[in-house]
Scaffold this motif. Sequence first.
Motif, PDB file in Angstrom:
ATOM      1  N   ASN A 169      48.466  12.165  50.439  1.00 35.21           N
ATOM      2  CA  ASN A 169      47.201  11.538  50.810  1.00 35.21           C
ATOM      3  C   ASN A 169      46.532  10.845  49.632  1.00 35.21           C
ATOM      4  O   ASN A 169      45.545  10.127  49.808  1.00 35.21           O
ATOM      5  N   ASP A 170      47.057  11.045  48.423  1.00 36.61           N
ATOM      6  CA  ASP A 170      46.540  10.318  47.263  1.00 36.61           C
ATOM      7  C   ASP A 170      46.989   8.862  47.269  1.00 36.61           C
ATOM      8  O   ASP A 170      46.444   8.042  46.523  1.00 36.61           O
ATOM      9  N   LEU A 171      47.999   8.542  48.059  1.00 39.34           N
ATOM     10  CA  LEU A 171      48.474   7.157  48.161  1.00 39.34           C
ATOM     11  C   LEU A 171      47.512   6.319  48.986  1.00 39.34           C
ATOM     12  O   LEU A 171      46.847   6.816  49.902  1.00 39.34           O
ATOM     13  N   ARG A 172      47.461   5.024  48.675  1.00 38.75           N
ATOM     14  CA  ARG A 172      46.612   4.125  49.464  1.00 38.75           C
ATOM     15  C   ARG A 172      47.093   4.058  50.904  1.00 38.75           C
ATOM     16  O   ARG A 172      46.300   3.935  51.833  1.00 38.75           O
ATOM     17  N   ARG A 173      48.420   4.100  51.070  1.00 35.20           N
ATOM     18  CA  ARG A 173      49.007   4.082  52.418  1.00 35.20           C
ATOM     19  C   ARG A 173      49.999   5.239  52.520  1.00 35.20           C
ATOM     20  O   ARG A 173      51.200   5.059  52.333  1.00 35.20           O
ATOM     21  N   PRO A 174      49.520   6.432  52.817  1.00 35.20           N
ATOM     22  CA  PRO A 174      50.428   7.580  52.928  1.00 35.20           C
ATOM     23  C   PRO A 174      51.477   7.339  54.011  1.00 35.20           C
ATOM     24  O   PRO A 174      51.159   6.786  55.070  1.00 35.20           O
ATOM     25  N   PRO A 175      52.732   7.700  53.754  1.00 29.06           N
ATOM     26  CA  PRO A 175      53.774   7.501  54.764  1.00 29.06           C
ATOM     27  C   PRO A 175      53.481   8.308  56.023  1.00 29.06           C
ATOM     28  O   PRO A 175      53.149   9.488  55.948  1.00 29.06           O
ATOM     29  N   ASP A 176      53.590   7.650  57.163  1.00 34.11           N
ATOM     30  CA  ASP A 176      53.301   8.289  58.439  1.00 34.11           C
ATOM     31  C   ASP A 176      54.207   7.675  59.507  1.00 34.11           C
ATOM     32  O   ASP A 176      54.037   6.520  59.853  1.00 34.11           O
ATOM     33  N   PRO A 177      55.202   8.460  59.965  1.00 36.72           N
ATOM     34  CA  PRO A 177      55.482   9.850  59.633  1.00 36.72           C
ATOM     35  C   PRO A 177      56.353   9.973  58.387  1.00 36.72           C
ATOM     36  O   PRO A 177      56.816   8.970  57.843  1.00 36.72           O
ATOM     37  N   VAL A 210      65.738  16.881  52.245  1.00 28.98           N
ATOM     38  CA  VAL A 210      65.941  15.448  52.062  1.00 28.98           C
ATOM     39  C   VAL A 210      64.925  14.760  52.963  1.00 28.98           C
ATOM     40  O   VAL A 210      64.865  15.055  54.167  1.00 28.98           O
ATOM     41  N   VAL A 211      64.093  13.895  52.402  1.00 28.60           N
ATOM     42  CA  VAL A 211      63.005  13.294  53.172  1.00 28.60           C
ATOM     43  C   VAL A 211      63.050  11.776  53.077  1.00 28.60           C
ATOM     44  O   VAL A 211      63.642  11.209  52.164  1.00 28.60           O
ATOM     45  N   SER A 212      62.408  11.142  54.049  1.00 29.39           N
ATOM     46  CA  SER A 212      62.309   9.680  54.058  1.00 29.39           C
ATOM     47  C   SER A 212      61.068   9.264  54.822  1.00 29.39           C
ATOM     48  O   SER A 212      60.691   9.908  55.816  1.00 29.39           O
ATOM     49  N   GLU A 213      60.462   8.191  54.373  1.00 22.49           N
ATOM     50  CA  GLU A 213      59.323   7.627  55.088  1.00 22.49           C
ATOM     51  C   GLU A 213      59.746   6.528  56.045  1.00 22.49           C
ATOM     52  O   GLU A 213      58.915   5.931  56.724  1.00 22.49           O
ATOM     53  N   TYR A 214      61.050   6.263  56.116  1.00 19.99           N
ATOM     54  CA  TYR A 214      61.569   5.162  56.929  1.00 19.99           C
ATOM     55  C   TYR A 214      62.170   5.668  58.235  1.00 19.99           C
ATOM     56  O   TYR A 214      62.659   6.802  58.313  1.00 19.99           O
ATOM     57  N   ALA A 215      62.151   4.800  59.247  1.00 17.55           N
ATOM     58  CA  ALA A 215      62.752   5.136  60.535  1.00 17.55           C
ATOM     59  C   ALA A 215      64.200   5.561  60.337  1.00 17.55           C
ATOM     60  O   ALA A 215      64.887   5.098  59.425  1.00 17.55           O
ATOM     61  N   LEU A 216      64.667   6.445  61.185  1.00 18.43           N
ATOM     62  CA  LEU A 216      65.955   7.096  60.994  1.00 18.43           C
ATOM     63  C   LEU A 216      67.102   6.133  60.720  1.00 18.43           C
ATOM     64  O   LEU A 216      67.961   6.395  59.874  1.00 18.43           O
ATOM     65  N   THR A 275      62.627  -1.337  49.906  1.00 17.19           N
ATOM     66  CA  THR A 275      62.435   0.062  50.293  1.00 17.19           C
ATOM     67  C   THR A 275      62.375   1.009  49.091  1.00 17.19           C
ATOM     68  O   THR A 275      61.736   2.054  49.159  1.00 17.19           O
ATOM     69  N   PHE A 276      63.026   0.642  47.984  1.00 19.23           N
ATOM     70  CA  PHE A 276      63.078   1.560  46.848  1.00 19.23           C
ATOM     71  C   PHE A 276      61.783   1.611  46.042  1.00 19.23           C
ATOM     72  O   PHE A 276      61.332   2.705  45.671  1.00 19.23           O
ATOM     73  N   PRO A 277      61.138   0.460  45.734  1.00 19.35           N
ATOM     74  CA  PRO A 277      59.849   0.562  45.027  1.00 19.35           C
ATOM     75  C   PRO A 277      58.814   1.381  45.797  1.00 19.35           C
ATOM     76  O   PRO A 277      58.080   2.186  45.213  1.00 19.35           O
ATOM     77  N   ARG A 278      58.781   1.186  47.111  1.00 21.79           N
ATOM     78  CA  ARG A 278      57.841   1.951  47.921  1.00 21.79           C
ATOM     79  C   ARG A 278      58.207   3.436  47.899  1.00 21.79           C
ATOM     80  O   ARG A 278      57.334   4.308  47.811  1.00 21.79           O
ATOM     81  N   ARG A 279      59.508   3.743  47.965  1.00 22.66           N
ATOM     82  CA  ARG A 279      59.975   5.120  47.880  1.00 22.66           C
ATOM     83  C   ARG A 279      59.563   5.762  46.554  1.00 22.66           C
ATOM     84  O   ARG A 279      59.242   6.953  46.492  1.00 22.66           O
ATOM     85  N   ASN A 280      59.578   4.967  45.461  1.00 26.01           N
ATOM     86  CA  ASN A 280      59.219   5.506  44.148  1.00 26.01           C
ATOM     87  C   ASN A 280      57.772   5.972  44.091  1.00 26.01           C
ATOM     88  O   ASN A 280      57.440   6.927  43.379  1.00 26.01           O
ATOM     89  N   TRP A 281      56.901   5.297  44.812  1.00 26.17           N
ATOM     90  CA  TRP A 281      55.509   5.747  44.886  1.00 26.17           C
ATOM     91  C   TRP A 281      55.412   7.098  45.591  1.00 26.17           C
ATOM     92  O   TRP A 281      54.602   7.957  45.211  1.00 26.17           O
ATOM     93  N   THR A 282      56.237   7.295  46.602  1.00 23.13           N
ATOM     94  CA  THR A 282      56.247   8.577  47.304  1.00 23.13           C
ATOM     95  C   THR A 282      56.720   9.691  46.388  1.00 23.13           C
ATOM     96  O   THR A 282      56.158  10.798  46.380  1.00 23.13           O
TER      97      THR A 282
END
Length: 222
Positions: A7-15, A115-121, A129-136
């Motif tokens: 939730n500290d991210l500006r756009r938290p991954p959901d789901p 193992v987690v991901s913010e992207y659709a299965l 996708t990788f820069p955004r993943r790095n923020w997560t």
Amino acid sequence: AYPARLNDLRRPPDPLWSSGQAVDWSRPAVAIVGTRRMSAYGARIAREVATVLARAGVIVVSGLAQGIDSEAHRATVEAGGCTVAVLGEGLAAFEASGPARRRRLAERIRERGAVVSEYALDLTADRWTFPRRNWTIAALARTGVGVEAGHDSGALITARAAADLRRPVYAVPGPLGASTWIGANRLIADGRATLLADPCDLLTILGLAVETSAQRPRSLAD
């Protein structure tokens, strides 16, 4: 079970998609990131840092890329610790086309971590996708450690994200002029990261007990 730190991210991954065990995010977590083109020295350092953290009950977070990321995950698993791999693609896409060696490592990670991901299965990896993943990765951890990062390494994105999120950033220095260490050395030189001379320094800032010399692997300076 959603990690509140996201939730500290500006756009938290959901789901956030997760495969493996339920992770206790009340425990401290440290991100270990670095180059895919690691040297033998970089591999040793990544394993040493991850092992010290795992033995202290710290969750090790990384990106399951080849190189430093995989070494950190593998060392954590071998030390009996919990590690979380954050993918730059969907979970099903990784299982369908990910490199066999990393898919086998993911199986071991799931036994004690996730193992987690913010992207659709079924979403396949792409450059964006990788820069955004790095923020997560940066958000999930209380502090980040850069090991052997080149000038264009994705690890530098994670370090910048951690700093923006007001997480402490550490980096391990490497040989002068070595291309795969330029980024890590520059982080230290520019004051954007604190030099990590001993992995137990991480335990100190996390308020955890430091291993005795008999329990520890050799120090980074050895």
